[in-house]
Enzyme design. Structure first.
Site, mmCIF file in Angstrom:
data_model
loop_
_atom_site.group_PDB
_atom_site.id
_atom_site.type_symbol
_atom_site.label_atom_id
_atom_site.label_comp_id
_atom_site.label_asym_id
_atom_site.label_seq_id
_atom_site.Cartn_x
_atom_site.Cartn_y
_atom_site.Cartn_z
ATOM 1 N N ASP A 45 0.840 -1.183 0.000
ATOM 2 C CA ASP A 45 0.000 0.000 0.000
ATOM 3 C C ASP A 45 0.882 1.242 0.000
ATOM 4 O O ASP A 45 1.696 1.412 0.905
ATOM 5 C CB ASP A 45 -0.900 -0.012 1.243
ATOM 6 C CG ASP A 45 -2.085 0.906 1.118
ATOM 7 O OD1 ASP A 45 -2.256 1.771 2.002
ATOM 8 O OD2 ASP A 45 -2.852 0.787 0.160
ATOM 9 N N ASP A 46 0.759 2.103 -1.019
ATOM 10 C CA ASP A 46 1.476 3.387 -1.071
ATOM 11 C C ASP A 46 2.992 3.228 -1.112
ATOM 12 O O ASP A 46 3.715 4.102 -0.628
ATOM 13 C CB ASP A 46 1.117 4.265 0.139
ATOM 14 C CG ASP A 46 -0.347 4.669 0.174
ATOM 15 O OD1 ASP A 46 -1.056 4.397 -0.810
ATOM 16 O OD2 ASP A 46 -0.777 5.247 1.183
ATOM 17 N N CYS A 81 -5.803 4.562 -3.852
ATOM 18 C CA CYS A 81 -5.935 3.149 -3.495
ATOM 19 C C CYS A 81 -7.083 2.430 -4.190
ATOM 20 O O CYS A 81 -6.885 1.461 -4.917
ATOM 21 C CB CYS A 81 -6.098 3.014 -1.985
ATOM 22 S SG CYS A 81 -4.702 3.642 -1.043
ATOM 23 N N ASP A 260 -0.047 -0.474 -4.962
ATOM 24 C CA ASP A 260 -1.258 0.064 -5.585
ATOM 25 C C ASP A 260 -1.071 1.489 -6.083
ATOM 26 O O ASP A 260 -1.811 1.961 -6.948
ATOM 27 C CB ASP A 260 -2.452 -0.010 -4.633
ATOM 28 C CG ASP A 260 -2.213 0.687 -3.303
ATOM 29 O OD1 ASP A 260 -1.103 1.204 -3.076
ATOM 30 O OD2 ASP A 260 -3.148 0.713 -2.476
ATOM 31 N N ASN A 261 -0.086 2.199 -5.569
ATOM 32 C CA ASN A 261 0.263 3.541 -6.055
ATOM 33 C C ASN A 261 1.569 3.959 -5.397
ATOM 34 O O ASN A 261 2.071 3.280 -4.507
ATOM 35 C CB ASN A 261 -0.842 4.571 -5.760
ATOM 36 C CG ASN A 261 -1.367 4.524 -4.346
ATOM 37 O OD1 ASN A 261 -2.475 4.050 -4.090
ATOM 38 N ND2 ASN A 261 -0.587 5.010 -3.407
#
Length: 484
Positions: A45-46, A81, A260-261
């Site tokens: 995540d991130d 997200c 995801d990013n």
């Protein structure tokens, strides 16, 4: 059947998807399927790649990157997200899966998403048509578990074993849906830490430069905490690889590591977030090992998270052409059989901004329409932070062209080769013909679906340009995401 057993409190902020071959008693089918591979997708995540996010992940780089291939040009379809994760699951751009932000109203894990998109995700297709058994653990979509959309009792289609995090990322005091039944976790580190358990546009100009000392202290501490968290992710990767090795399944398993990013921490004097069009937010790490992938490879061919679903289906032997996915399989890249001159040269990045209808009491001068505001009244998002970009990665050009859906139709253009930090907006100085072609290409991509999303880009020798189509669809294109 093969599977991976991990103690439930092992996964983060990190999503682990395992799809393993489901054997049955039909001997002829078993004989055909026996050597088909397992697939493990580890989605952080991130996790950025531009500002040093991969630095602490030494085990991951060794066990996956050095054992396989590292992509240096991997991007997301949207730097937020829920839209990004929806693109991974469906293989579609946001304008086709209609998840536009992290809210239920933005279609994030809504009942509409559950009815129209979940049956078409790559896990659902693998489970229903390719004989695979599926396992999920970690963060799904930000609004998963919302009582207005089925609560934690809802188990998305396509999963045989489901351990889904309720709502958004949390490290302690969270609830997991274990096959549709809630299981609460508290604040005990050893038992409950989730990572171990599983000229800019005006929004940029409003940031304060130089940053205040309090903001810098906040960023430094946040950066240190991110790296500490990543050490647990690194340990998770090691556990997965070792367990596969012990079970004799490592050589028959694809392991995919990505995010995801991206993320920013102080770039352009913005505090902490993603959702901007810049490289820090849209670039992600992508490392893959598996059958027929030679070790210690690096490729600069451009891939995007909409390609993960088609690629995993291709790995499993499923005919990707039967789907309506926008992305394309890059299995040929992994196996070294791709004709690089025929590979894509551009792709779409799109985002719809979020804002509040009322002013923040702490920052009354900003007025309504902004969101994610920090104590020094610097905001990360707004309603008119809605944009679409054509990102070009070609032998002759490394370019980003973006248009904002605001009153100005503000345009940002960057030559990433000579300006990697995106400091010089070329919109006013670049050749007019290039602007026209990029505007035309952007209109095409924003209305694409399936195969039409994979047509040649501006810097592809097969590209054709019809100037008569210029600007004719501008009024249709503006607010397209919002109407969806």
């Amino acid at each position: 059947m093969t599977s991976i057993r991990l103690n439930l409190p092992t996964l983060l902020n990190c999503l682990l998807i395992c799809v393993t071959l489901l054997l049955n008693n039909r001997c002829c089918v078993v004989a055909k399927w026996y050597h088909r591979p397992n697939v493990v997708l580890i989605l952080t995540d991130d996790l950025d790649v531009v500002i040093g996010g991969m630095t602490p992940l030494n085990k991951t780089k060794k066990l996956i990157g050095e054992a396989g291939i590292t992509f240096t040009n991997a991007f997301v379809a949207s730097p937020l997200c829920c839209p990004s994760r929806a693109s991974i699951l469906t293989g579609k751009y946001p304008h086709n899966h209609h998840v536009i932000n992290n809210t239920l109203e933005g279609n994030c894990s809504s009942t509409a998403w559950q009815k129209t998109q979940e049956p078409k995700t790559f896990p659902a297709l693998l489970q229903a048509y390719a004989g695979y058994q599926t396992f999920f653990a970690g963060k799904y979509l930000n609004q998963y578990g919302n009582p207005d959309a089925g609560g934690v009792e809802h188990v998305p289609l396509g999963w045989d074993y489901w351990v889904g995090l309720e709502r958004n990322s949390r490290y302690y005091n969270y609830t997991l849906s274990v096959n549709g039944k809630p299981k609460k976790h508290g604040g005990n580190y050893s038992e409950d830490y989730l990572t171990d358990v599983l000229d800019k546009h005006w929004l940029i100009r409003q940031a304060k430069t130089p940053m205040t000392n309090s903001s810098i202290e906040l960023l430094d501490e946040a950066y240190r905490k991110r790296w500490r968290t990543l050490l647990s992710v690194d340990d998770l990767v090691e556990k997965v690889v070792k367990r596969l090795e012990v079970r004799g399944e490592l050589d028959n398993t694809y392991i995919i590591f990505t995010s995801d990013n991206g993320y920013h921490t102080g770039q352009f004097s913005l505090p902490l977030d993603k959702r901007q069009l810049y490289e820090s937010d849209i670039r992600v790490p992508l490392l893959i090992r598996g059958p027929n992938i030679k070790p210690n490879q690096t490729t600069g061919l451009a891939v995007q998270n909409v390609d993960l679903g088609p690629t995993i289906l291709d790995m499993a032997g499923y005919n990707v052409s039967k789907t309506a996915m926008d992305g394309m399989s890059f299995l040929s890249v992994l196996e070294g059989s791709v004709n690089s001159t025929m590979w894509r040269t551009d792709f779409l990045v799109e985002y719809e901004g979020e804002g509040s209808n009322v002013s923040d009491p702490a920052c009354p001068l900003l007025g309504p329409g902004v969101s994610v505001c920090f104590p020094d009244c610097v905001c990360e998002d707004s309603f008119n932070n809605t944009y679409a970009c054509v990102r070009t990665v070609a032998p002759s050009a490394n370019l980003q062209y973006c248009e904002f859906d605001d009153n100005e139709v503000f345009v940002e253009v960057y030559n990433i080769t000579v300006d990697p930090y995106q400091l010089i907006n070329l919109a006013k100085t670049i050749d007019q013909e290039v602007l026209e072609k990029m505007n035309h290409r952007l209109m095409m991509l924003q209305s694409c679906s399936g195969q039409s999303c994979r047509t040649p880009g501006v810097y592809d020798t097969r590209y054709t340009f019809d100037p008569h189509l210029m600007f004719s669809n501008r009024s249709h294109r503006r607010n397209r995401l919002r109407r969806a």
